[in-house]
Enzyme design. Structure first.
Site: not given
Ligand code: SAH
Length: 450
Positions: A25, A209, A232, A254, A286-287, A316, A367
């Site tokens: 087999e 996030p 980023d 940044k 995030g957005d 976030a 922030m």
């Protein structure tokens, strides 16, 4: 250094033989795999017990001989008798790679689970650690790949010379992408359409996030299609890595404190790349529309007449709400959520702090990590209640997230020690309705009162 003990390659067997020593087999299972190739497959065993009749193989019911390994690409040993041992030794001497069934330490190579859409093959391997997992993954991939893909890949192969002569590199890649994702493509029309195309575009993509699986499917698809990824610093490498492998990557860091690119330089860069006909994925944490400087970038693109698209991402604050099971809007407690910067407004006419303090809504402050105490002080100064709950999530949505919980008054009066990484500060009664206290495996630090 990596973690793989094996390296997956596609090994050439065309015009050669693959020998399987053994007739049971195990031999049959290996034969089923290797008959997918154009190599001629030979089964050698003193006693052939399994039924090979449906497979295109040559059966040799006799002892193994050294010359059986002439012009052999691969050897499988699927029996434990003297023939197996002899074949193994002979293969070693001739430097032919050997696979000994169920004896991983004697193997030069392992056989992966294979998804066959010839010439397209997908091989799934767990280095022998979890064959069941390999089979599960294989079943999923089987379901993803239509049977048409094989013929399409062949078609693409047959068009290569012509495409290279007619289309630029960039046009050719897009042509192939379309060809390979269209059912019954009209090749002539496609080539023509791509030959006249060279308009670049910019996609502002929300990366979420920072966890790979909090990226949207659309973001992932566009990252795979991008020629350039401009990202980023806040977007972790693992997410940037989800992009097309040979896409150019430009970090426009940044990060707080050191701006390697000014916003004006980023705007100019996006315009320049798009003008070169490139598809630019502008990847933001995030957005993209929430504290992402999207406004400035869009203005520059509109001015230059460059097409753009926006892909939303999980901001976030929403990741932080999920991490702590905090319902940021709640009947009878808070009728809304405010996304606000902890840095106040440049615009003196807008009284940022007064507006926030009097809203009665949940605040999600971005922030604000390094100025958390000052921020809390400003809100108190505008009449907010010191006993109002606050919650901080550092590295929301990521594996290394950590939480802090306290009151606005305590936050204002003490320096809080937090882990490295970006943070969201929630202020409002809704914080009291989340799982902040007993979340398992989470570093719980008290707000220190100075
Ligand atoms: N567009 C982003 C926000 C960028 S501004 C978004 O929608 O999330 C940068 C700020 O976002 C950080 O100072 C921090 O307040 C917040 N932030 C970004 N990623 C975060 C994360 N994983 N966890 C907590 N806060 C985060």
């Amino acid at each position: 250094m990596g973690e793989l003990n094996t390296f997956p390659v596609s090994y050439r067997v065309e015009g050669q033989r693959i020998v399987i020593v053994g007739g049971g087999e195990d031999a049959l299972n290996k034969a089923r795999l290797v008959v997918k190739t154009t190599a001629s497959v030979v089964i050698i065993s003193r006693k052939i017990e399994a039924d090979f009749s449906t497979l295109a193989v040559t059966l040799a019911e006799r002892p193994f001989e050294a010359r059986d390994l002439d012009n052999v690409a691969l050897l499988f040993v699927a029996e434990s008798g003297p023939d197996g041992a002899a074949a193994q030794a002979e293969a070693r001497a001739r430097k032919i790679p050997v696979n000994v069934v169920d004896v991983p330490e004697a193997c030069d190579f392992y056989t992966p689970s294979i998804i066959d859409r010839a010439p397209l093959t997908v091989a799934v391997s767990t280095e022998g650690d979890a064959p069941v997992l390999a089979r599960l993954v294989r079943a999923r991939i089987e379901a993803l790949l239509s049977p048409e893909l094989g013929p399409l890949a062949r078609l693409a192969g047959s068009l290569r010379a012509r495409v290279a002569a007619t289309l630029t590199k960039l046009q050719a890649r897009r042509f192939y992408e379309e060809l390979l994702t269209t059912t019954e493509p009209d090749v002539e029309t496609l080539i023509e359409a791509h030959a006249s195309e060279n308009a670049g575009e910019v996609w502002l993509i929300g990366a979420g996030p920072g966890a790979e699986d909090l990226l949207t499917l659309r973001a992932q698809r566009l990252l795979q299609a991008a020629d350039v990824i401009v990202h980023d610093q806040l977007v972790p490498d693992a997410v940037v890595e989800m992009g097309r492998r040979d896409a150019e990557r430009i970090p426009v860091g940044k990060k707080k404190g050191h701006h390697s690119f000014t916003q004006a330089q980023i705007n100019a860069l996006l315009v320049r790349l798009a003008k070169q006909g490139k598809r630019v994925a502008r990847l933001k944490s995030g957005d993209p529309m929430v504290f992402g400087r999207a406004g400035e970038e869009l203005t520059a693109l509109r001015k230059a007449g460059i097409a753009y698209r926006i892909v939303p991402g999980i901001s976030a604050a929403l990741a932080a709400a999920a991490d702590t099971a905090t319902p940021v809007t709640l009947r009878k407690v808070s009728t809304g959520l405010i996304f606000a910067t902890a840095h106040g407004a440049d615009d003196g006419e807008l009284d940022h702090w007064a507006a926030l303090a009097s809203s009665g809504l949940t605040l999600a402050l971005y922030m604000g990590k390094s100025i958390a105490a000052t921020t809390a002080g400003r809100l108190l100064g505008r009449g907010m209640n010191p006993s109002l709950p606050i919650g901080i999530v550092v590295n929301a949505g990521r594996r290394n997230r950590s939480f802090h919980r306290g009151t606005l008054g305590a936050l204002a009066s003490g320096a809080l020690e937090m882990a490295n990484g970006p943070a969201i500060i929630f202020v409002g009664e809704t914080v009291a309705h989340g799982d902040w206290a007993d979340a398992p495996a989470i570093t719980w630090k008290k707000v220190m009162v100075a």
